[in-house]
Scaffold this motif. Sequence first.
Motif, mmCIF file in Angstrom:
data_model
loop_
_atom_site.group_PDB
_atom_site.id
_atom_site.type_symbol
_atom_site.label_atom_id
_atom_site.label_comp_id
_atom_site.label_asym_id
_atom_site.label_seq_id
_atom_site.Cartn_x
_atom_site.Cartn_y
_atom_site.Cartn_z
ATOM 1 N N LYS A 8 -4.368 -7.419 -1.435
ATOM 2 C CA LYS A 8 -3.668 -6.261 -2.030
ATOM 3 C C LYS A 8 -4.608 -5.411 -2.903
ATOM 4 O O LYS A 8 -4.550 -4.187 -2.875
ATOM 5 C CB LYS A 8 -2.492 -6.798 -2.847
ATOM 6 N N THR A 9 -5.474 -6.069 -3.660
ATOM 7 C CA THR A 9 -6.306 -5.313 -4.608
ATOM 8 C C THR A 9 -7.634 -4.882 -3.999
ATOM 9 O O THR A 9 -8.330 -4.057 -4.579
ATOM 10 C CB THR A 9 -6.633 -6.168 -5.855
ATOM 11 N N ASN A 133 2.917 -9.462 -4.227
ATOM 12 C CA ASN A 133 2.772 -8.007 -4.085
ATOM 13 C C ASN A 133 3.678 -7.255 -5.069
ATOM 14 O O ASN A 133 3.263 -6.250 -5.655
ATOM 15 C CB ASN A 133 3.077 -7.588 -2.646
ATOM 16 N N LEU A 136 2.096 -7.361 -8.415
ATOM 17 C CA LEU A 136 0.936 -6.463 -8.472
ATOM 18 C C LEU A 136 1.375 -5.001 -8.517
ATOM 19 O O LEU A 136 0.751 -4.175 -9.200
ATOM 20 C CB LEU A 136 0.003 -6.725 -7.283
ATOM 21 N N ASN A 137 2.451 -4.693 -7.812
ATOM 22 C CA ASN A 137 3.006 -3.328 -7.906
ATOM 23 C C ASN A 137 3.334 -3.002 -9.355
ATOM 24 O O ASN A 137 3.038 -1.909 -9.849
ATOM 25 C CB ASN A 137 4.276 -3.193 -7.064
ATOM 26 N N TYR A 141 -0.798 -1.710 -8.915
ATOM 27 C CA TYR A 141 -1.557 -1.765 -7.657
ATOM 28 C C TYR A 141 -0.708 -1.276 -6.483
ATOM 29 O O TYR A 141 0.488 -1.380 -6.505
ATOM 30 C CB TYR A 141 -2.032 -3.189 -7.380
#
Length: 141
Positions: A8-9, A133, A136-137, A141
């Motif tokens: 993801k990053t 995810n 992280l959002n 991100y």
Amino acid sequence: MADFIQTKTKGDEYEIVPAKEYPKSYKKTTEVAQKEQEDNARPKIKNKLPDVSKYDTIFIGSPIWWSEYPMVVRTFLDGVNLNNKNVVPFTTHEGSGLGNTTETLKKQYTRAKVLKGFSVSGSDAADARSDVNSWLNGLGY
Ligand SMILES: Cc1cc2nc3c(=O)[nH]c(=O)nc-3n(C[C@H](O)[C@H](O)[C@H](O)COP(=O)(O)O)c2cc1C
């Protein structure tokens, strides 16, 4: 979890590999780990430490051992400088969640910004991609 975060990053990934393997037996490992924690030990890391100077944000993850990062992660934390960076804990666990990892990072790196961490039980980790995810959002991100 680390791989989900990396995907993801699009960050770089570094694995902390202890120089001395832990026993195959879970119970024996809990005993070795408890002693390391009592002794405030710094077990050696097998691989070369990364140059963290070029990164703004570093995610630091591990299984929870006795409510903490395994002491070999403390060896890593002593060997790098995370001040003036964003630092993000993540863990697998069996009930302790992030344990004391957030506090450990804040205590050692008073000039780092410790962001909201994330934990998942070990047995759920392989299926945690969408939860990772979402977290992280939330971090942007
Ligand atoms: C030495 C040792 C100490 C542990 N201490 C804790 C603990 O304090 N709290 C907790 O929730 N889980 C604890 N665990 C469980 C691990 O966090 C768990 O095994 C790990 O997250 C991986 O999950 P898995 O075994 O289902 O793959 C411990 C495991 C070991 C080996």
